[in-house]
Design a protein around this motif. Sequence first.
Motif, PDB file in Angstrom:
ATOM      1  N   UNK A   1     -10.452   7.475   5.611  1.00  0.00           N
ATOM      2  CA  UNK A   1      -8.989   7.870   6.021  1.00  0.00           C
ATOM      3  C   UNK A   1      -8.621   5.999   6.458  1.00  0.00           C
ATOM      4  N   UNK A   2      -7.300   6.288   5.518  1.00  0.00           N
ATOM      5  CA  UNK A   2      -6.657   4.699   5.318  1.00  0.00           C
ATOM      6  C   UNK A   2      -5.623   4.161   5.046  1.00  0.00           C
ATOM      7  N   UNK A   3      -5.101   3.604   6.047  1.00  0.00           N
ATOM      8  CA  UNK A   3      -3.667   3.302   6.424  1.00  0.00           C
ATOM      9  C   UNK A   3      -2.791   2.500   5.753  1.00  0.00           C
ATOM     10  N   UNK A   4      -1.917   1.807   5.077  1.00  0.00           N
ATOM     11  CA  UNK A   4      -1.621   0.931   4.211  1.00  0.00           C
ATOM     12  C   UNK A   4       0.383   0.910   4.727  1.00  0.00           C
TER      13      UNK A   4
ATOM     14  N   UNK B   1      -1.210   7.062   3.673  1.00  0.00           N
ATOM     15  CA  UNK B   1      -2.963   7.026   3.917  1.00  0.00           C
ATOM     16  C   UNK B   1      -3.542   7.842   2.636  1.00  0.00           C
ATOM     17  N   UNK B   2      -4.228   7.535   2.481  1.00  0.00           N
ATOM     18  CA  UNK B   2      -5.561   7.296   0.972  1.00  0.00           C
ATOM     19  C   UNK B   2      -6.659   8.060   2.194  1.00  0.00           C
ATOM     20  N   UNK B   3      -7.258   8.885   1.020  1.00  0.00           N
ATOM     21  CA  UNK B   3      -8.174   9.678   1.711  1.00  0.00           C
ATOM     22  C   UNK B   3      -9.045   9.799   0.701  1.00  0.00           C
ATOM     23  N   UNK B   4     -10.255  10.147   1.433  1.00  0.00           N
ATOM     24  CA  UNK B   4     -11.161  10.657   0.475  1.00  0.00           C
ATOM     25  C   UNK B   4     -12.596  11.269   1.144  1.00  0.00           C
TER      26      UNK B   4
ATOM     27  N   UNK C   1      -3.774  12.087  -5.756  1.00  0.00           N
ATOM     28  CA  UNK C   1      -3.928  11.145  -5.847  1.00  0.00           C
ATOM     29  C   UNK C   1      -4.939  10.982  -4.447  1.00  0.00           C
ATOM     30  N   UNK C   2      -5.203  12.211  -3.133  1.00  0.00           N
ATOM     31  CA  UNK C   2      -5.536  12.131  -2.316  1.00  0.00           C
ATOM     32  C   UNK C   2      -4.683  11.125  -1.246  1.00  0.00           C
ATOM     33  N   UNK C   3      -3.265  11.167  -1.261  1.00  0.00           N
ATOM     34  CA  UNK C   3      -2.558  10.566  -0.603  1.00  0.00           C
ATOM     35  C   UNK C   3      -1.933  11.376   0.366  1.00  0.00           C
ATOM     36  N   UNK C   4      -0.864  10.664   1.671  1.00  0.00           N
ATOM     37  CA  UNK C   4       0.620  11.294   2.252  1.00  0.00           C
ATOM     38  C   UNK C   4       0.701  10.262   2.615  1.00  0.00           C
ATOM     39  N   UNK C   5       2.554  10.036   2.267  1.00  0.00           N
ATOM     40  CA  UNK C   5       3.476   8.742   2.600  1.00  0.00           C
ATOM     41  C   UNK C   5       4.406   9.233   3.520  1.00  0.00           C
TER      42      UNK C   5
END
Length: 118
Positions: A4-7, A22-25, A76-80
Amino acid sequence: QVHVVESGGGLVQPGGSLKLTCSASGFTFSTYAASWYRQTPGSEREMVATISAPSDFTNYADSVKGRFTISRDNAQNAVHLQMASLKPEDSAVYYCKAVGPAGGGVYWGQGTQVTVSA
């Protein structure tokens, strides 16, 4: 392996906007509720915004209602977190949290710094 990575954090002037991602995998993100939290030194981590799964129901802290918008992109497995009309008191480290359905995991990112200053 779970990631889980924030940018998207950075320095912005008061009244400005910023979009966090937030990108998740490593897990089935579309089934997880996702939240943004923030924390300043000496304070407890507070919930900023939450989006549920699969209904995408959203909830916000009173301090950010009308200014912040949470959304998810399951493809995209992401939350903004779209942040607008930023104030100096919005400065904090912003964290992403993913919570699975019953029996699922709870995953946190490492955080991204947001600084609102002239």
